[in-house]
Design a protein around this motif. Structure first.
Motif, mmCIF file in Angstrom:
data_model
loop_
_atom_site.group_PDB
_atom_site.id
_atom_site.type_symbol
_atom_site.label_atom_id
_atom_site.label_comp_id
_atom_site.label_asym_id
_atom_site.label_seq_id
_atom_site.Cartn_x
_atom_site.Cartn_y
_atom_site.Cartn_z
ATOM 1 N N THR A 17 39.240 27.968 40.259
ATOM 2 C CA THR A 17 37.828 27.731 39.961
ATOM 3 C C THR A 17 37.366 26.490 40.705
ATOM 4 O O THR A 17 37.819 25.387 40.408
ATOM 5 C CB THR A 17 37.624 27.531 38.441
ATOM 6 N N LYS A 18 36.468 26.663 41.676
ATOM 7 C CA LYS A 18 36.018 25.532 42.501
ATOM 8 C C LYS A 18 35.189 24.542 41.698
ATOM 9 O O LYS A 18 35.416 23.353 41.736
ATOM 10 C CB LYS A 18 35.207 26.054 43.697
ATOM 11 N N ARG A 19 34.190 25.037 40.963
ATOM 12 C CA ARG A 19 33.260 24.147 40.265
ATOM 13 C C ARG A 19 33.324 24.363 38.759
ATOM 14 O O ARG A 19 33.547 25.451 38.281
ATOM 15 C CB ARG A 19 31.846 24.359 40.774
ATOM 16 N N GLY A 20 33.089 23.266 38.043
ATOM 17 C CA GLY A 20 33.098 23.309 36.586
ATOM 18 C C GLY A 20 31.725 23.636 36.038
ATOM 19 O O GLY A 20 30.788 23.934 36.785
ATOM 20 N N PRO A 21 31.593 23.540 34.735
ATOM 21 C CA PRO A 21 30.339 23.896 34.073
ATOM 22 C C PRO A 21 29.133 23.078 34.545
ATOM 23 O O PRO A 21 28.022 23.561 34.537
ATOM 24 C CB PRO A 21 30.617 23.634 32.594
ATOM 25 N N GLU A 22 29.356 21.854 34.985
ATOM 26 C CA GLU A 22 28.251 21.006 35.427
ATOM 27 C C GLU A 22 27.921 21.232 36.898
ATOM 28 O O GLU A 22 27.075 20.537 37.465
ATOM 29 C CB GLU A 22 28.587 19.518 35.224
ATOM 30 N N GLY A 23 28.608 22.166 37.566
ATOM 31 C CA GLY A 23 28.387 22.415 38.980
ATOM 32 C C GLY A 23 29.140 21.457 39.884
ATOM 33 O O GLY A 23 28.990 21.482 41.100
ATOM 34 N N LEU A 24 29.958 20.588 39.309
ATOM 35 C CA LEU A 24 30.749 19.624 40.071
ATOM 36 C C LEU A 24 32.153 20.166 40.290
ATOM 37 O O LEU A 24 32.671 20.926 39.465
ATOM 38 C CB LEU A 24 30.848 18.298 39.319
ATOM 39 N N THR A 25 32.783 19.741 41.380
ATOM 40 C CA THR A 25 34.188 20.085 41.565
ATOM 41 C C THR A 25 35.011 19.303 40.543
ATOM 42 O O THR A 25 34.560 18.270 40.020
ATOM 43 C CB THR A 25 34.684 19.718 42.987
ATOM 44 N N PHE A 76 45.994 17.889 37.814
ATOM 45 C CA PHE A 76 45.422 17.217 36.653
ATOM 46 C C PHE A 76 44.213 17.983 36.150
ATOM 47 O O PHE A 76 43.482 18.594 36.937
ATOM 48 C CB PHE A 76 44.986 15.784 37.006
ATOM 49 N N ALA A 77 43.988 17.932 34.874
ATOM 50 C CA ALA A 77 42.736 18.419 34.313
ATOM 51 C C ALA A 77 41.707 17.321 34.545
ATOM 52 O O ALA A 77 42.027 16.142 34.408
ATOM 53 C CB ALA A 77 42.885 18.704 32.819
ATOM 54 N N PRO A 78 40.483 17.668 34.914
ATOM 55 C CA PRO A 78 39.466 16.633 35.129
ATOM 56 C C PRO A 78 38.935 16.122 33.789
ATOM 57 O O PRO A 78 37.819 16.433 33.379
ATOM 58 C CB PRO A 78 38.402 17.356 35.956
ATOM 59 N N GLU A 79 39.783 15.352 33.110
ATOM 60 C CA GLU A 79 39.476 14.865 31.761
ATOM 61 C C GLU A 79 39.793 13.376 31.664
ATOM 62 O O GLU A 79 40.612 12.850 32.418
ATOM 63 C CB GLU A 79 40.312 15.625 30.726
ATOM 64 N N ALA A 80 39.165 12.713 30.704
ATOM 65 C CA ALA A 80 39.350 11.274 30.505
ATOM 66 C C ALA A 80 40.814 10.915 30.263
ATOM 67 O O ALA A 80 41.285 9.884 30.761
ATOM 68 C CB ALA A 80 38.478 10.780 29.358
ATOM 69 N N ALA A 81 41.547 11.733 29.533
ATOM 70 C CA ALA A 81 42.949 11.431 29.246
ATOM 71 C C ALA A 81 43.774 11.359 30.531
ATOM 72 O O ALA A 81 44.651 10.503 30.667
ATOM 73 C CB ALA A 81 43.540 12.467 28.291
#
Length: 126
Positions: A17-25, A76-81
């Motif tokens: 999945t290239k882009r996330g829900p906000e339209g950002l990579t 990595f997951a694009p998450e704060a943790a």
């Protein structure tokens, strides 16, 4: 000396999945989270870079400093943790003379994410 986290801003959000829900990579999201996590650090800086060529992984990050081993990490997951674990590991890396951090000190969030380790270039002997 300061450790630098180089975050790939073009990485996919997830494996397919290239882009996330906000339209950002995923890379753009992780970049922002890492930048926020290093904002108050004197030991760690971050920078964005387009494509670290780790496309089999998503959310790739390099960790480097002059005279130290360089690490490349990914998936990595694009998450704060994830951002917080990266910055925590980078601070330990910065405190190490060689950049090597004993496994028992690694934050859980970086374990299993290492792709490669590159030895430092030899010191100039001229």
């Amino acid at each position: 000396m300061t450790a630098t986290l180089t975050v790939c801003e073009t990485c996919n959000f997830a494996p397919d999945t290239k882009r996330g829900p906000e339209g950002l990579t995923g890379g753009e999201i992780l970049c922002g989270l890492v930048e926020k996590a290093v904002a108050d650090s004197t030991a760690v800086t971050s920078r964005r870079h387009a494509c670290l060529m780790g496309c089999d992984h998503h959310c790739n990050v390099g960790l480097s400093a002059p005279g130290k081993i360089t690490y490349v990490m990914g998936s990595f997951a694009p998450e704060a943790a994830a951002a917080e674990a990266l910055v925590e590991f980078a601070a330990l890396y910065d405190a190490s003379e060689t950049g090597q951090v004993p496994y028992r000190q690694w934050p859980q969030g970086v374990k299993g994410h290492f792709v490669s380790r590159v030895p430092p270039l030899p010191a100039d002997e001229s």
